[in-house]
Scaffold this active site. Structure first.
Site, PDB file in Angstrom:
ATOM      1  N   ARG A   1      -2.110 -11.613   0.640  1.00  0.00           N
ATOM      2  CA  ARG A   1      -1.925 -12.506  -0.509  1.00  0.00           C
ATOM      3  C   ARG A   1      -0.926 -11.951  -1.519  1.00  0.00           C
ATOM      4  NH1 ARG A   1      -7.301 -12.393   0.358  1.00  0.00           N
ATOM      5  NH2 ARG A   1      -7.570 -10.916  -1.331  1.00  0.00           N
ATOM      6  N   THR A   2      -1.091 -10.699  -1.897  1.00  0.00           N
ATOM      7  CA  THR A   2      -0.215 -10.130  -2.930  1.00  0.00           C
ATOM      8  C   THR A   2       1.219 -10.021  -2.419  1.00  0.00           C
ATOM      9  OG1 THR A   2      -2.075  -8.933  -3.875  1.00  0.00           O
ATOM     10  CG2 THR A   2       0.129  -8.164  -4.474  1.00  0.00           C
TER      11      THR A   2
ATOM     12  N   LYS B   1       7.007   9.514   9.073  1.00  0.00           N
ATOM     13  CA  LYS B   1       7.676  10.701   9.617  1.00  0.00           C
ATOM     14  C   LYS B   1       7.646  11.871   8.648  1.00  0.00           C
ATOM     15  CE  LYS B   1      11.639   8.741  10.290  1.00  0.00           C
ATOM     16  NZ  LYS B   1      13.029   8.480  10.685  1.00  0.00           N
TER      17      LYS B   1
ATOM     18  N   ARG C   1       2.982  -1.303  -3.546  1.00  0.00           N
ATOM     19  CA  ARG C   1       1.535  -1.338  -3.307  1.00  0.00           C
ATOM     20  C   ARG C   1       1.229  -0.062  -2.539  1.00  0.00           C
ATOM     21  NH1 ARG C   1      -2.265  -5.848  -3.084  1.00  0.00           N
ATOM     22  NH2 ARG C   1      -4.110  -5.104  -2.019  1.00  0.00           N
TER      23      ARG C   1
ATOM     24  N   HIS D   1      -4.401  -3.248 -10.623  1.00  0.00           N
ATOM     25  CA  HIS D   1      -3.752  -4.347  -9.902  1.00  0.00           C
ATOM     26  C   HIS D   1      -3.300  -5.344 -10.968  1.00  0.00           C
ATOM     27  CE1 HIS D   1      -2.658  -7.368  -7.099  1.00  0.00           C
ATOM     28  NE2 HIS D   1      -3.472  -7.022  -6.129  1.00  0.00           N
TER      29      HIS D   1
END
Length: 170
Positions: A14-15, A42, A64, A92
């Protein structure tokens, strides 16, 4: 005409899609990098990844990440605007802003309004963002839920804390 890089190093649907749609609606070019397709797998550091993205001409980075404070770290580290799309159990802000927008649309001013956030506050980044925003807008905030998920230490943020649902709904 801007380049936005969505650096989503934690699963999100959603975000991530909301940020992609918003950027494209504003005529920005959007590049999305997910955790498994980044050089972090890596051993590259978050800082180096962000510096590389900056060097490639990004105008802003939406990040995020599972680590609390990661967005703030990047904002202090590189000179590209960083938008926090969620960092661990810390914050958030974009979801918090949407919640506050919805409350203001329904109730108008939030000054003096009593608002209870109920449930798992300890691990909820949305609840934390909501409490910061609601307090800034003058609301009286109560956090309610079981003591294991709503410790009294949240009183340090200037909010009420209760483990009694009847008390929370007064």
């Amino acid at each position: 005409g801007k380049r936005i890089v969505n650096l989503f190093l934690e699963p999100s649907t959603r975000t991530r899609v909301a940020f992609e749609i918003a950027a494209k609606s504003l005529s920005a070019d959007v590049i999305t990098i997910s955790g498994n397709s980044s050089s972090l797998t890596k051993g590259e550091t978050l800082k180096d990844t962000a510096l590389n993205i900056k060097a490639l001409g990004a105008d802003a980075i939406v990040v995020r990440h599972s680590s609390p404070g990661s967005a703030l770290f990047l904002a202090k580290t590189i000179s590209v605007p960083i938008i926090n799309a969620g960092d661990g159990s810390h914050e958030h802000p974009s979801q918090g802003l949407l919640d506050i927008y919805t409350l203001r649309e329904k109730f108008g001013s939030l000054v003096g309004k009593n608002i209870t956030i109920l449930g798992d506050i300890l691990f909820s980044r949305v609840a934390r963002s909501n409490l910061w925003g609601l307090k800034k807008l003058g609301a009286n905030v109560t956090l309610a839920g079981p003591s294991t998920l709503v410790p009294f230490k949240f009183r340090e943020f200037g909010v009420n804390v209760t483990h009694n649902i009847d008390e929370a709904l007064k």
